[in-house]
Every structure is written in structure tokens, then in C-alpha cells.
Design a protein around this motif. Structure first.
Motif, PDB file in Angstrom:
ATOM      1  N   VAL A 248     -28.399 -21.346 -28.898  1.00  0.00           N
ATOM      2  CA  VAL A 248     -27.783 -20.252 -28.166  1.00  0.00           C
ATOM      3  C   VAL A 248     -28.774 -19.524 -27.263  1.00  0.00           C
ATOM      4  O   VAL A 248     -28.400 -19.026 -26.193  1.00  0.00           O
ATOM      5  CB  VAL A 248     -27.100 -19.262 -29.150  1.00  0.00           C
ATOM      6  CG1 VAL A 248     -28.104 -18.384 -29.855  1.00  0.00           C
ATOM      7  CG2 VAL A 248     -26.060 -18.427 -28.445  1.00  0.00           C
ATOM      8  N   GLU A 249     -30.057 -19.471 -27.636  1.00  0.00           N
ATOM      9  CA  GLU A 249     -31.019 -18.751 -26.811  1.00  0.00           C
ATOM     10  C   GLU A 249     -31.172 -19.388 -25.433  1.00  0.00           C
ATOM     11  O   GLU A 249     -31.513 -18.713 -24.471  1.00  0.00           O
ATOM     12  CB  GLU A 249     -32.389 -18.706 -27.515  1.00  0.00           C
ATOM     13  CG  GLU A 249     -32.426 -17.910 -28.816  1.00  0.00           C
ATOM     14  CD  GLU A 249     -32.227 -16.420 -28.620  1.00  0.00           C
ATOM     15  OE1 GLU A 249     -32.100 -15.981 -27.460  1.00  0.00           O
ATOM     16  OE2 GLU A 249     -32.185 -15.694 -29.625  1.00  0.00           O
ATOM     17  N   GLN A 250     -30.897 -20.667 -25.335  1.00  0.00           N
ATOM     18  CA  GLN A 250     -30.997 -21.338 -24.041  1.00  0.00           C
ATOM     19  C   GLN A 250     -29.770 -21.098 -23.171  1.00  0.00           C
ATOM     20  O   GLN A 250     -29.814 -21.314 -21.964  1.00  0.00           O
ATOM     21  CB  GLN A 250     -31.193 -22.838 -24.259  1.00  0.00           C
ATOM     22  CG  GLN A 250     -32.465 -23.181 -25.027  1.00  0.00           C
ATOM     23  CD  GLN A 250     -32.621 -24.674 -25.225  1.00  0.00           C
ATOM     24  OE1 GLN A 250     -32.116 -25.468 -24.448  1.00  0.00           O
ATOM     25  NE2 GLN A 250     -33.332 -25.065 -26.273  1.00  0.00           N
ATOM     26  N   ARG A 251     -28.662 -20.663 -23.782  1.00  0.00           N
ATOM     27  CA  ARG A 251     -27.417 -20.490 -23.026  1.00  0.00           C
ATOM     28  C   ARG A 251     -27.088 -19.040 -22.706  1.00  0.00           C
ATOM     29  O   ARG A 251     -26.325 -18.778 -21.782  1.00  0.00           O
ATOM     30  CB  ARG A 251     -26.272 -21.107 -23.834  1.00  0.00           C
ATOM     31  CG  ARG A 251     -26.434 -22.600 -24.107  1.00  0.00           C
ATOM     32  CD  ARG A 251     -26.309 -23.423 -22.829  1.00  0.00           C
ATOM     33  NE  ARG A 251     -24.946 -23.523 -22.415  1.00  0.00           N
ATOM     34  CZ  ARG A 251     -24.107 -24.479 -22.800  1.00  0.00           C
ATOM     35  NH1 ARG A 251     -24.530 -25.424 -23.611  1.00  0.00           N
ATOM     36  NH2 ARG A 251     -22.863 -24.504 -22.365  1.00  0.00           N
ATOM     37  N   LEU A 252     -27.638 -18.095 -23.457  1.00  0.00           N
ATOM     38  CA  LEU A 252     -27.334 -16.687 -23.223  1.00  0.00           C
ATOM     39  C   LEU A 252     -27.659 -16.216 -21.803  1.00  0.00           C
ATOM     40  O   LEU A 252     -26.874 -15.472 -21.202  1.00  0.00           O
ATOM     41  CB  LEU A 252     -28.069 -15.806 -24.240  1.00  0.00           C
ATOM     42  CG  LEU A 252     -27.523 -15.830 -25.666  1.00  0.00           C
ATOM     43  CD1 LEU A 252     -28.440 -15.034 -26.589  1.00  0.00           C
ATOM     44  CD2 LEU A 252     -26.106 -15.275 -25.724  1.00  0.00           C
ATOM     45  N   PRO A 253     -28.790 -16.633 -21.215  1.00  0.00           N
ATOM     46  CA  PRO A 253     -29.097 -16.166 -19.855  1.00  0.00           C
ATOM     47  C   PRO A 253     -28.062 -16.571 -18.809  1.00  0.00           C
ATOM     48  O   PRO A 253     -28.005 -15.956 -17.737  1.00  0.00           O
ATOM     49  CB  PRO A 253     -30.463 -16.822 -19.571  1.00  0.00           C
ATOM     50  CG  PRO A 253     -31.066 -17.041 -20.916  1.00  0.00           C
ATOM     51  CD  PRO A 253     -29.914 -17.400 -21.797  1.00  0.00           C
ATOM     52  N   LEU A 254     -27.250 -17.583 -19.102  1.00  0.00           N
ATOM     53  CA  LEU A 254     -26.237 -18.018 -18.138  1.00  0.00           C
ATOM     54  C   LEU A 254     -25.076 -17.035 -18.056  1.00  0.00           C
ATOM     55  O   LEU A 254     -24.286 -17.063 -17.104  1.00  0.00           O
ATOM     56  CB  LEU A 254     -25.706 -19.407 -18.513  1.00  0.00           C
ATOM     57  CG  LEU A 254     -26.751 -20.534 -18.549  1.00  0.00           C
ATOM     58  CD1 LEU A 254     -26.112 -21.846 -18.989  1.00  0.00           C
ATOM     59  CD2 LEU A 254     -27.420 -20.691 -17.191  1.00  0.00           C
TER      60      LEU A 254
END
Length: 312
Positions: A248-254
Motif C-alpha cells: 500500500v505504501e507504493q500506491r498511496l501517493p497516487l
């Protein structure tokens, strides 16, 4: 070390396809055909029956296949023993990994491992935790990395990396503005789950049961076979889901999903190495085990998920 023609022969014998053997070996199909013809000429025996699109071993081919497999095993053993004696590991390593580990953690580990041991030939099988343990017991892999408990006495596990399951919701979900979500709200929300056999699902079910939800959960609207599928489904508003914080940490900035916090619920877990019970793995598998334990402790420790790409 292995004779090239024998290696080509084994590939065709195992796939029963000249085309698939060529793809597997990185050769052209005509080159594979030439190697087989040369081998047949040297043995004065036809090794394959080719009828239409079907390929089958002849009796002579079956005999050669048995001996070719034995020769390959001897070569592999020789490489392993020489590597152990010299400390220069070389040969094949078959790794199995649960889907979340395979997608979000393993590529970085393998990149560093391959840099350290350039003569090791790596192959990876992914699946859920249950499937990886089955592959290990069937000796289809040398070592595995799993997300949940193995639930088998004939394998041993060692934790190598901390993880946590976090709740994700669509970006416009009303829970994104709340400090904490109650378990009563969770019980009535549309829930997306991983498939049976998934380590993530097993850990989640045990955690939810401990806070009062009983199986089967009435609000499960869909079962999906990967973390990525759950994230994508949450993004389009199909429901809510619990996934690895590493994912999830890789997708939150999107900006298409957000984390929500559940009152009284925290779901920590560990990613683990898994191997057959008995002595610890030796040779290449042993080197991989030591590398994962040492590298994860110093480079993939808790709290570093968002910075992972920069560090590697």
C-alpha cells in the motif's frame, strides 16, 4: 558443464514441444531441431515420434531421458560441491514466494543476491502460502518465502521481515475523514478477501475473529487471488480490503486509495523463509537463506517501506 545436445533433449522431452523448448532455452526452433537430429544421428536411434502437432518420446528416447536426468543431477551436485569447497556459489536456485512477497519484496532481494552471486541461475515460482509449501514438499523449489503460517510440521520457518495488514478504502470513502473506524462498521461494510490458501487471508481471519467477527464473514462480496487485485478493486469502489503495508505504501501517493484506522485492531505479521525440516539448507539455498536474513535485517527493516526504491 552439461552437454548442450543433452540439455536441448531434456527440454524437448520435458515440454514435448520443440517450440516451447526453444523458448525455454533461448534458441530458435530450427536450432533445437538440428541439435535433436545430430543427437539421433550420433545414437543411430529416433528419439521422438512426431505426428502432426504432437511430440512423444520413443522407447529409445525414454531410455535416454532417464540417463539425461541422472547426468543433469550429477552435474548439479558437482557444481554444488565445488561451490561449497571454493565459496564461489554457482548453479541453479529455485525460489518460491507468496504473491505479495514476489511482487513487492523479492525483486529487490534477488537483484542484490544476483549481484553478489552472479554465477547462480535463479528461477521463481509464485503462489499463495499453501501452494508454496506444497511446491517445497514436492521438491519443486529449494526454499520459499511466505506471508502466513505454514501449518505443517515437516517444514521449518524463519521470520525475515516485519509486515502489517492495513485497511484500505477508496479515496472518496467517508472513513478517510474519521480518526478511527469501529468494528461494527467493518462488519457491515463490503469486504474483499484473498482466496482460500492465502497466508494473508489466514492472518486476517484470525485477527478479525479475535475482535468478535465470526467465520464465515457475512459481508464478503468477492474473493481475489492477489493483493494487486484487491487494491485495484478498492480503487474503483467495489469494497474495502486489508493488504500488506509493503504494497500500500507504493500506491498511496497516487491518491486513489487511502488508509483507514480500525479502533482496537492492529494486525502485525512476519514474512518468513520456509524450508524442509531437518538440517538448515546448504549450498546455494543456504547462501540465499543467510543473505535474506542478513540483508533484510539491515536494509528492509520496519518503517522503511516508503524509501525502499531509493535505498536499492
Amino acid at each position: 558443464m552439461e552437454n548442450v545436445r543433452l540439455r536441448v533433449f531434456r527440454a524437448v522431452a520435458e515440454t514435448l514441444s520443440f517450440h516451447r523448448a526453444a523458448e525455454q532455452l533461448g534458441l530458435t526452433q530450427p536450432a533445437v531441431t538440428l541439435h535433436i537430429k545430430a543427437l539421433e544421428n550420433s545414437l543411430s536411434a529416433r528419439l521422438f515420434d512426431r505426428t502432426g502437432n504432437k511430440v512423444a518420446l520413443t522407447p529409445a528416447g525414454q531410455i535416454l531421458h532417464k540417463h539425461a536426468m541422472a547426468i543433469a543431477a550429477i552435474v548439479k551436485k558437482a557444481e554444488k560441491e565445488i561451490a561449497e569447497a571454493t565459496g564461489e556459489h554457482a548453479g541453479d536456485l529455485r525460489v518460491g514466494a507468496s504473491t505479495s512477497i514476489a511482487q513487492y519484496v523479492l525483486p529487490r532481494l534477488l537483484g542484490r543476491f544476483q549481484f553478489k552471486y552472479p554465477r547462480v541461475r535463479l528461477s521463481v515460482i509464485s503462489g499463495n502460502t499453501e501452494e508454496i509449501v506444497d511446491h517445497l514438499l514436492a521438491q519443486k523449489i529449494d526454499i520459499g518465502l511466505i506471508e502466513g503460517p505454514a501449518l505443517r510440521r515437516d517444514v521449518k520457518t524463519e521470520a525475515f521481515l516485519d509486515d502489517e495488514l492495513v485497511l484500505i478504502v477508496p479515496a472518496n470513502h467517508p472513513w478517510t475523514g474519521e480518526s478511527e473506524v469501529t468494528m461494527e462498521e467493518i462488519k457491515s461494510a463490503p469486504l474483499l478477501l484473498r482466496e482460500h490458501g492465502s497466508g494473508t487471508r489466514r492472518v486476517l481471519e484470525m485477527a478479525l475473529e479475535q475482535v468478535g467477527m465470526k467465520r464465515p464473514f457475512a459481508n464478503v462480496i468477492m474473493q481475489l487471488d492477489s493483493t494487486e487485485a484487491i487494491i485495484s478493486s478498492v480503487e474503483v469502489g467495489l469494497g474495502i480490503g486489508f493488504v500488506s503495508r509493503w504494497a500500500v505504501e507504493q500506491r498511496l501517493p497516487l491518491g486513489r486509495i487511502k488508509k483507514a484506522h480500525v479502533a482496537g485492531l492492529r494486525i502485525p505479521r512476519a514474512f518468513s523463509l520456509v524450508y524442509l525440516s531437518g538440517p538448515r539448507p546448504r549450498g546455494i539455498a543456504g547462501a540465499f537463506r543467510r543473505f535474506v536474513l542478513e540483508y533484510s535485517a539491515s536494509n528492509l527493516s520496519e518503517g522503511k517501506a516508503p524509501e525502499l526504491a531509493e535505498k536499492l
